[in-house]
Design an enzyme around this catalytic site. Structure first.
Site, PDB file in Angstrom:
ATOM      1  N   HIS B  67       0.883  -1.180   0.000  1.00  0.00           N
ATOM      2  CA  HIS B  67       0.000   0.000   0.000  1.00  0.00           C
ATOM      3  C   HIS B  67       0.915   1.223   0.000  1.00  0.00           C
ATOM      4  O   HIS B  67       1.568   1.527   0.991  1.00  0.00           O
ATOM      5  CB  HIS B  67      -0.916   0.009   1.229  1.00  0.00           C
ATOM      6  CG  HIS B  67      -2.024  -0.984   1.130  1.00  0.00           C
ATOM      7  ND1 HIS B  67      -2.594  -1.583   2.214  1.00  0.00           N
ATOM      8  CD2 HIS B  67      -2.694  -1.468   0.046  1.00  0.00           C
ATOM      9  CE1 HIS B  67      -3.553  -2.404   1.811  1.00  0.00           C
ATOM     10  NE2 HIS B  67      -3.631  -2.363   0.501  1.00  0.00           N
ATOM     11  N   SER B  68       0.936   1.897  -1.143  1.00  0.00           N
ATOM     12  CA  SER B  68       2.001   2.868  -1.396  1.00  0.00           C
ATOM     13  C   SER B  68       2.075   4.010  -0.392  1.00  0.00           C
ATOM     14  O   SER B  68       3.154   4.523  -0.118  1.00  0.00           O
ATOM     15  CB  SER B  68       1.849   3.414  -2.810  1.00  0.00           C
ATOM     16  OG  SER B  68       0.520   3.766  -3.092  1.00  0.00           O
ATOM     17  N   ARG B  69       0.928   4.427   0.148  1.00  0.00           N
ATOM     18  CA  ARG B  69       0.959   5.598   1.021  1.00  0.00           C
ATOM     19  C   ARG B  69       1.523   5.291   2.406  1.00  0.00           C
ATOM     20  O   ARG B  69       1.737   6.211   3.196  1.00  0.00           O
ATOM     21  CB  ARG B  69      -0.441   6.181   1.154  1.00  0.00           C
ATOM     22  CG  ARG B  69      -1.456   5.283   1.849  1.00  0.00           C
ATOM     23  CD  ARG B  69      -2.840   5.891   1.732  1.00  0.00           C
ATOM     24  NE  ARG B  69      -3.883   5.060   2.304  1.00  0.00           N
ATOM     25  CZ  ARG B  69      -5.181   5.361   2.219  1.00  0.00           C
ATOM     26  NH1 ARG B  69      -5.564   6.451   1.591  1.00  0.00           N
ATOM     27  NH2 ARG B  69      -6.084   4.581   2.759  1.00  0.00           N
ATOM     28  N   ARG B 125      -3.217   4.613  -2.331  1.00  0.00           N
ATOM     29  CA  ARG B 125      -3.017   3.309  -1.690  1.00  0.00           C
ATOM     30  C   ARG B 125      -2.854   2.169  -2.693  1.00  0.00           C
ATOM     31  O   ARG B 125      -2.091   1.235  -2.492  1.00  0.00           O
ATOM     32  CB  ARG B 125      -4.245   3.039  -0.801  1.00  0.00           C
ATOM     33  CG  ARG B 125      -4.532   1.606  -0.396  1.00  0.00           C
ATOM     34  CD  ARG B 125      -5.910   1.556   0.257  1.00  0.00           C
ATOM     35  NE  ARG B 125      -6.409   0.202   0.473  1.00  0.00           N
ATOM     36  CZ  ARG B 125      -6.426  -0.422   1.651  1.00  0.00           C
ATOM     37  NH1 ARG B 125      -5.947   0.170   2.715  1.00  0.00           N
ATOM     38  NH2 ARG B 125      -6.933  -1.623   1.774  1.00  0.00           N
ATOM     39  N   ASN B 142      -3.839  -5.749  -1.814  1.00  0.00           N
ATOM     40  CA  ASN B 142      -4.012  -6.671  -0.684  1.00  0.00           C
ATOM     41  C   ASN B 142      -5.429  -7.241  -0.635  1.00  0.00           C
ATOM     42  O   ASN B 142      -5.908  -7.681   0.407  1.00  0.00           O
ATOM     43  CB  ASN B 142      -3.669  -5.984   0.639  1.00  0.00           C
ATOM     44  CG  ASN B 142      -3.418  -6.982   1.760  1.00  0.00           C
ATOM     45  OD1 ASN B 142      -2.971  -8.100   1.516  1.00  0.00           O
ATOM     46  ND2 ASN B 142      -3.741  -6.593   3.001  1.00  0.00           N
ATOM     47  N   ARG B 143      -6.096  -7.214  -1.777  1.00  0.00           N
ATOM     48  CA  ARG B 143      -7.379  -7.911  -1.937  1.00  0.00           C
ATOM     49  C   ARG B 143      -7.382  -8.711  -3.233  1.00  0.00           C
ATOM     50  O   ARG B 143      -8.409  -9.209  -3.641  1.00  0.00           O
ATOM     51  CB  ARG B 143      -8.545  -6.900  -1.984  1.00  0.00           C
ATOM     52  CG  ARG B 143      -8.728  -6.042  -0.744  1.00  0.00           C
ATOM     53  CD  ARG B 143      -9.228  -6.856   0.441  1.00  0.00           C
ATOM     54  NE  ARG B 143      -9.523  -6.019   1.600  1.00  0.00           N
ATOM     55  CZ  ARG B 143      -8.623  -5.545   2.445  1.00  0.00           C
ATOM     56  NH1 ARG B 143      -7.345  -5.846   2.283  1.00  0.00           N
ATOM     57  NH2 ARG B 143      -8.979  -4.780   3.472  1.00  0.00           N
ATOM     58  N   SER B 195       1.213  -0.402   7.391  1.00  0.00           N
ATOM     59  CA  SER B 195       0.979   0.494   8.519  1.00  0.00           C
ATOM     60  C   SER B 195      -0.435   1.057   8.336  1.00  0.00           C
ATOM     61  O   SER B 195      -0.951   1.014   7.221  1.00  0.00           O
ATOM     62  CB  SER B 195       2.007   1.624   8.542  1.00  0.00           C
ATOM     63  OG  SER B 195       1.729   2.590   7.550  1.00  0.00           O
ATOM     64  N   TYR B 196      -1.097   1.598   9.289  1.00  0.00           N
ATOM     65  CA  TYR B 196      -0.694   1.787  10.646  1.00  0.00           C
ATOM     66  C   TYR B 196      -1.707   1.091  11.543  1.00  0.00           C
ATOM     67  O   TYR B 196      -2.701   0.590  11.026  1.00  0.00           O
ATOM     68  CB  TYR B 196      -0.638   3.304  10.985  1.00  0.00           C
ATOM     69  CG  TYR B 196      -1.944   4.063  10.834  1.00  0.00           C
ATOM     70  CD1 TYR B 196      -2.790   4.290  11.931  1.00  0.00           C
ATOM     71  CD2 TYR B 196      -2.350   4.558   9.590  1.00  0.00           C
ATOM     72  CE1 TYR B 196      -3.967   4.999  11.802  1.00  0.00           C
ATOM     73  CE2 TYR B 196      -3.543   5.251   9.462  1.00  0.00           C
ATOM     74  CZ  TYR B 196      -4.344   5.471  10.567  1.00  0.00           C
ATOM     75  OH  TYR B 196      -5.521   6.163  10.423  1.00  0.00           O
ATOM     76  N   GLU B 268       1.130  -4.303  10.999  1.00  0.00           N
ATOM     77  CA  GLU B 268       0.694  -2.911  10.848  1.00  0.00           C
ATOM     78  C   GLU B 268       1.595  -2.119  11.788  1.00  0.00           C
ATOM     79  O   GLU B 268       1.494  -2.243  13.006  1.00  0.00           O
ATOM     80  CB  GLU B 268      -0.777  -2.734  11.269  1.00  0.00           C
ATOM     81  CG  GLU B 268      -1.780  -3.491  10.429  1.00  0.00           C
ATOM     82  CD  GLU B 268      -2.102  -2.804   9.110  1.00  0.00           C
ATOM     83  OE1 GLU B 268      -1.608  -1.686   8.863  1.00  0.00           O
ATOM     84  OE2 GLU B 268      -2.838  -3.410   8.317  1.00  0.00           O
TER      85      GLU B 268
END
Lengths: 96, 307
Positions: B67-69, B125, B142-143, B195-196, B268
């Protein structure tokens, strides 16, 4: 570049499954363009929602009218982004 | 030299990719860089391989930044790669692990999204693939895995942040890892770092049925979290994805577990929501340091408990 001036991140605490379902439905309303940073999980677990400035009033009204408690986690997202950008630029200028 | 790279700062993809080359140059007998594929926008998907030799050794996989962000994760990935390289021959645990196993580390698992967070939208994301018939871009990587794909806890709407994509492995970023893991065939631990919210999770996410190794994974998670918390007192929760956070289908570690990789975990990292994805750079090193302690527990356990 997308700016986030006036966008807020709300920390939302749902107290029952009904409120969780409501939050999930809120996330699916594309016209509000909200973005869950932390998705609604279960009652008592916080969820974090980024709300664009134009949608703030509608979202807060919806939360309040359904008795869902929330607080403002980030007051103005762009301010934090500007700080982050400044820190990165400063780091790049620093001779190591 | 890697000594000029500032691990306490966030970096662009070019800076991180350049640094990866210097890490390889600084540790020529230990670190190498593999390209496992290309992203949707044709960026290279690089994996650092830390190995002391031998063919097709059993291995540990780590990835950050899917998730890039979640910038703290790529930063932690860079710090961790450097740490492993530096500790080999110094730290008995790291030395024992690398004398017997390889470690693969994909620091930027979603390069298109990461580049986009630097150029256009810091909050991005997903991947950057175009969705036919929709103006909305990207799939949640991630899905997108073949584990309960398309079930509850993923969205069918391309405009959603949890859009599962048109079919499993549709994203080249996911497909590349699937192919790599499948072709390797001897990966024994798989740790995907997000994260987070300070969690250490294990499968399943798509069902509330406990995995057969539930008790063992729970015990490893407990030990890892205890080690992590010992440094700065950072509080972590642990458990299965389903029971600890929410139902999520098509996730990375559900797929890896179903492939037979017993020690499948997902982190996370910091924080619990003061800054969210905008964690200040001053917290990169403390976060990486405490995460390292947990990673070492899982890696050491993997070495000590072969299967």
């Amino acid at each position: 570049e997308q700016l986030f001036v006036g966008d807020q991140v709300l920390r939302i605490m749902a107290s029952n499954e009904e409120q969780i379902a409501l939050l999930r439905a809120l996330g699916e309303q594309t016209e509000l363009q909200v973005d869950f940073w932390r998705h609604p999980a279960s009652p008592g677990h916080p969820s974090d929602l980024r709300v664009p400035f134009p949608s703030l009033q509608a979202v807060k009204t919806l939360l309040e009218s359904n008795g869902i408690s929330y607080s403002i986690m980030i007051q103005d997202l762009q301010k934090l982004l500007d700080e982050e950008k400044k820190a990165m630029a400063k780091s790049r200028r620093t001779e190591r | 030299s890697t000594s000029t790279f500032d691990f306490a700062s966030y970096h662009t993809i070019d800076e991180i990719y350049d640094w990866m080359d210097t890490l390889v140059a600084d540790h020529p007998g230990l670190v190498s860089k593999l390209q496992i594929g290309q992203s949707y926008e044709n960026r290279s998907l690089y994996v650092l391989k830390l190995s002391t030799g031998g063919s097709n050794r059993s291995a540990i996989w780590l990835d950050t930044g899917i998730h890039s962000r979640e910038w703290i994760t790529q930063a932690t990935g860079a710090w961790t790669a450097n740490k492993i390289a530096e500790e080999y021959g110094q730290d008995p645990s790291v030395t024992a692990i690398l004398d017997n196993m390889d470690i693969f580390l994909e620091i930027i698992a979603n390069p298109d999204g990461f580049a986009y967070t630097h150029s256009s939208n810091r909050m991005w994301r997903k991947t950057r693939s175009i969705n036919a018939g929709s103006h909305c871009i990207g799939v949640d990587p991630n899905r997108n895995w073949e584990a309960g794909f398309g079930g509850a806890g993923a969205s069918r709407s391309p405009c959603s942040e949890t859009y599962h994509g048109p079919y499993a492995n549709s994203e080249p970023e996911v497909r590349a890892i699937v192919d790599f893991v499948t072709n390797h065939g001897n990966i024994k631990a798989f740790i995907s770092i997000h994260s987070y919210s300070q969690l250490l999770l294990y499968p399943y996410g798509y069902t509330n049925t406990p995995v057969p190794d539930h008790e063992e994974l729970h015990e490893i998670a407990e030990r890892a979290v205890t080690a992590l918390s010992s440094l700065y007192g950072t509080s972590y929760e642990y458990g299965s994805i389903y029971t600890t956070i929410y139902q999520a289908s098509g996730t990375t570690v559900d797929w890896t577990y179903d492939q037979g990789i017993k020690y499948s975990f997902t982190f996370e990292l910091r924080d619990t929501g003061r800054y969210g994805f905008l964690l200040p750079a001053s917290q990169i090193i403390p976060t990486a340091q405490e995460t390292w302690l947990a990673l070492k527990v899982i890696m050491q356990y993997t070495l000590d408990h072969p299967y």
